[in-house]
Enzyme design. Structure first.
Site, PDB file in Angstrom:
ATOM      1  N   LYS A  52      -1.535  -2.498  -0.635  1.00  0.00           N
ATOM      2  CA  LYS A  52      -1.106  -3.720   0.058  1.00  0.00           C
ATOM      3  C   LYS A  52      -1.957  -3.976   1.300  1.00  0.00           C
ATOM      4  O   LYS A  52      -2.385  -5.099   1.546  1.00  0.00           O
ATOM      5  CB  LYS A  52       0.388  -3.637   0.409  1.00  0.00           C
ATOM      6  CG  LYS A  52       1.272  -3.706  -0.838  1.00  0.00           C
ATOM      7  CD  LYS A  52       2.754  -3.518  -0.563  1.00  0.00           C
ATOM      8  CE  LYS A  52       3.515  -3.536  -1.910  1.00  0.00           C
ATOM      9  NZ  LYS A  52       4.983  -3.431  -1.751  1.00  0.00           N
ATOM     10  N   GLN A  96       9.247  -0.953   2.514  1.00  0.00           N
ATOM     11  CA  GLN A  96       8.958  -0.372   1.203  1.00  0.00           C
ATOM     12  C   GLN A  96      10.133   0.462   0.698  1.00  0.00           C
ATOM     13  O   GLN A  96      10.684   1.283   1.431  1.00  0.00           O
ATOM     14  CB  GLN A  96       7.674   0.480   1.300  1.00  0.00           C
ATOM     15  CG  GLN A  96       7.142   0.990  -0.024  1.00  0.00           C
ATOM     16  CD  GLN A  96       6.543  -0.101  -0.915  1.00  0.00           C
ATOM     17  OE1 GLN A  96       6.188  -1.187  -0.463  1.00  0.00           O
ATOM     18  NE2 GLN A  96       6.428   0.174  -2.202  1.00  0.00           N
ATOM     19  N   ASP A 119       9.300 -10.197   0.318  1.00  0.00           N
ATOM     20  CA  ASP A 119       9.666  -9.469  -0.903  1.00  0.00           C
ATOM     21  C   ASP A 119      10.655 -10.272  -1.760  1.00  0.00           C
ATOM     22  O   ASP A 119      10.872  -9.942  -2.926  1.00  0.00           O
ATOM     23  CB  ASP A 119      10.366  -8.146  -0.529  1.00  0.00           C
ATOM     24  CG  ASP A 119       9.443  -6.942  -0.642  1.00  0.00           C
ATOM     25  OD1 ASP A 119       8.454  -7.012  -1.391  1.00  0.00           O
ATOM     26  OD2 ASP A 119       9.726  -5.930   0.029  1.00  0.00           O
TER      27      ASP A 119
HETATM   28  N1  L34 Z   1      10.048  -3.340  -0.603  1.00  0.00           N
HETATM   29  N2  L34 Z   1       9.486  -1.885  -2.314  1.00  0.00           N
HETATM   30  C1  L34 Z   1       9.387  -3.100  -1.748  1.00  0.00           C
HETATM   31  N3  L34 Z   1       8.645  -4.103  -2.281  1.00  0.00           N
HETATM   32  C2  L34 Z   1       7.964  -3.897  -3.429  1.00  0.00           C
HETATM   33  O1  L34 Z   1       7.287  -4.904  -3.995  1.00  0.00           O
HETATM   34  C3  L34 Z   1       8.027  -2.647  -4.040  1.00  0.00           C
HETATM   35  N4  L34 Z   1       7.298  -2.348  -5.183  1.00  0.00           N
HETATM   36  C4  L34 Z   1       7.872  -1.433  -6.176  1.00  0.00           C
HETATM   37  C5  L34 Z   1       8.349  -0.182  -5.412  1.00  0.00           C
HETATM   38  N5  L34 Z   1       8.962  -0.469  -4.129  1.00  0.00           N
HETATM   39  C6  L34 Z   1       8.826  -1.644  -3.474  1.00  0.00           C
HETATM   40  C7  L34 Z   1       5.950  -2.203  -5.167  1.00  0.00           C
HETATM   41  O2  L34 Z   1       5.250  -2.562  -4.245  1.00  0.00           O
HETATM   42  C8  L34 Z   1       6.680  -1.173  -7.068  1.00  0.00           C
HETATM   43  N6  L34 Z   1       5.522  -1.621  -6.317  1.00  0.00           N
HETATM   44  C9  L34 Z   1       4.172  -1.414  -6.692  1.00  0.00           C
HETATM   45  C10 L34 Z   1       3.106  -1.837  -5.903  1.00  0.00           C
HETATM   46  C11 L34 Z   1       1.789  -1.600  -6.266  1.00  0.00           C
HETATM   47  C12 L34 Z   1       1.507  -0.947  -7.435  1.00  0.00           C
HETATM   48  C13 L34 Z   1       2.549  -0.521  -8.233  1.00  0.00           C
HETATM   49  C14 L34 Z   1       3.874  -0.746  -7.863  1.00  0.00           C
HETATM   50  C15 L34 Z   1       0.090  -0.664  -7.790  1.00  0.00           C
HETATM   51  O3  L34 Z   1      -0.798  -0.968  -7.035  1.00  0.00           O
HETATM   52  N7  L34 Z   1      -0.160  -0.030  -8.933  1.00  0.00           N
HETATM   53  C16 L34 Z   1      -1.487   0.359  -9.386  1.00  0.00           C
HETATM   54  C17 L34 Z   1      -1.660   1.866  -9.358  1.00  0.00           C
HETATM   55  C18 L34 Z   1      -1.245   2.499  -8.090  1.00  0.00           C
HETATM   56  C19 L34 Z   1      -1.413   4.011  -8.052  1.00  0.00           C
HETATM   57  O4  L34 Z   1      -2.543   4.476  -8.305  1.00  0.00           O
HETATM   58  O5  L34 Z   1      -0.437   4.725  -7.797  1.00  0.00           O
HETATM   59  C20 L34 Z   1      -1.671  -0.107 -10.820  1.00  0.00           C
HETATM   60  O6  L34 Z   1      -2.804  -0.318 -11.223  1.00  0.00           O
HETATM   61  O7  L34 Z   1      -0.663  -0.258 -11.520  1.00  0.00           O
END
Ligand code: L34
Length: 289
Positions: A52, A96, A119
């Site tokens: 982010k 988060q 969010d």
């Molecule tokens: N308050 N909490 C709040 N807002 C959110 O919108 C979230 N979420 C979920 C968990 N808790 C939260 C997220 O941000 C899930 N989530 C989220 C954000 C980013 C990614 C996955 C879930 C992401 O960037 N995923 C990458 C891989 C990341 C890694 O290497 O761990 C992908 O390519 O899927």
């Protein structure tokens, strides 16, 4: 089968945002500012927050990261939320999730000013969403809609089966896809752990949204040929052959489902990056108010 490249699409959208931000900045000097509160040291949360903050840089936003030890009390966290609500320079912020067990997530969410709730978790925004009024949409469902839209996947009249009923994914995406909108106009079945014959439900889906949190839960034999399969799961499974000691797998068994599906999102590189990009779109929106 076509892979829905969330990562690539996210880069394109962030580029579009950066161009808009440059224009706005030249016009009136305004720069969108997102703040994020991270409590504790959950490795997955740290990774998402890193993405982010990096995305803010890419979009030309200002960002503020507030990191707190998981010994923080609920009252102290509420104090931070209150400060962010009243700091004019901050356009929007997120706390988060998940939070440590001793903190009531609902109480924190309720304390966030709906106008800064990028969010889209506050009940005011959730209620507006449910009624089709303008609001901040929760980032993951919003990212899924954007992906369906940009890949021109027909949703009108489609039968969509959502697996998982969480407040941040399953429930809101069910509402959004059933609404009279585009993407939307789906016939939605919201399934969960008590669903009687889950395999039978999934088998008739034109669109499957998997948000259960169980690695490789949905296999190729469960999916209708040609269906669109959106994998929201991000599970860390041990893998000694990787230098980090784990690899990421979705709720969908990519290998077998890729032989049957029409469209499929990968993990990583699918819904995750679109979630982050949707947060950027909401922050841009918040800064224009
Ligand atoms: N308050 N909490 C709040 N807002 C959110 O919108 C979230 N979420 C979920 C968990 N808790 C939260 C997220 O941000 C899930 N989530 C989220 C954000 C980013 C990614 C996955 C879930 C992401 O960037 N995923 C990458 C891989 C990341 C890694 O290497 O761990 C992908 O390519 O899927």
């Amino acid at each position: 089968m076509k892979v829905l490249d969330g990562k690539g699409l996210a880069e394109i959208i962030k580029q579009e945002i950066a161009e808009k931000v440059a224009e706005i900045k030249a016009r009136n000097g305004n720069v969108p500012h997102l703040a994020a509160v991270l409590v504790g040291d959950d490795p997955a949360s740290q990774s998402y927050i890193r993405n982010k903050v990096r995305s803010c840089d890419q979009c030309g936003f200002e960002s503020t990261l507030i990191k707190k030890d998981d010994s923080i009390t609920e009252e102290e966290l509420l104090e931070i939320v209150h400060d962010l609500n009243t700091t004019e320079d901050i356009d929007g912020f997120i706390v988060q999730l998940p939070l440590p067990a001793h903190i009531d997530e609902q109480r924190i969410t309720l304390a966030i000013d709906p106008e800064k709730d990028v969010d889209g978790f506050h009940p005011v925004n959730f209620g507006k969403m449910a009624q089709g009024l303008p609001s901040f949409l929760p980032a993951t469902p919003m990212g899924i809609l954007e992906m369906l839209k940009r890949y021109e996947i027909e949703t009108s009249g489609a039968h969509c089966v959502v697996v998982g009923r969480s407040n941040i994914v399953g429930t809101p995406i069910s509402i959004l896809l059933s609404r009279k909108a585009s993407p939307g106009n789906c016939t939605v079945t919201l399934t969960h752990s008590r669903t009687r014959d889950l395999a039978k439900e999934i088998a008739r889906a034109d669109i499957v949204i998997a948000a259960i949190g169980i690695p490789n839960f949905i296999s190729g034999d469960m999916v209708k040929p040609g269906a669109t399969v959106i994998d929201v799961g991000i599970n860390r499974v041990e893998d000694a052959s990787r230098k980090r000691g784990y690899r990421l797998v979705g709720d969908v068994d990519f290998e077998s489902v890729s032989k049957v599906a029409g469209y499929l999102t990968p993990v990583p590189g699918g819904v995750g990056p679109m979630t982050v990009t949707s947060l950027m779109l909401n922050t841009l929106e918040a800064s224009a108010k």
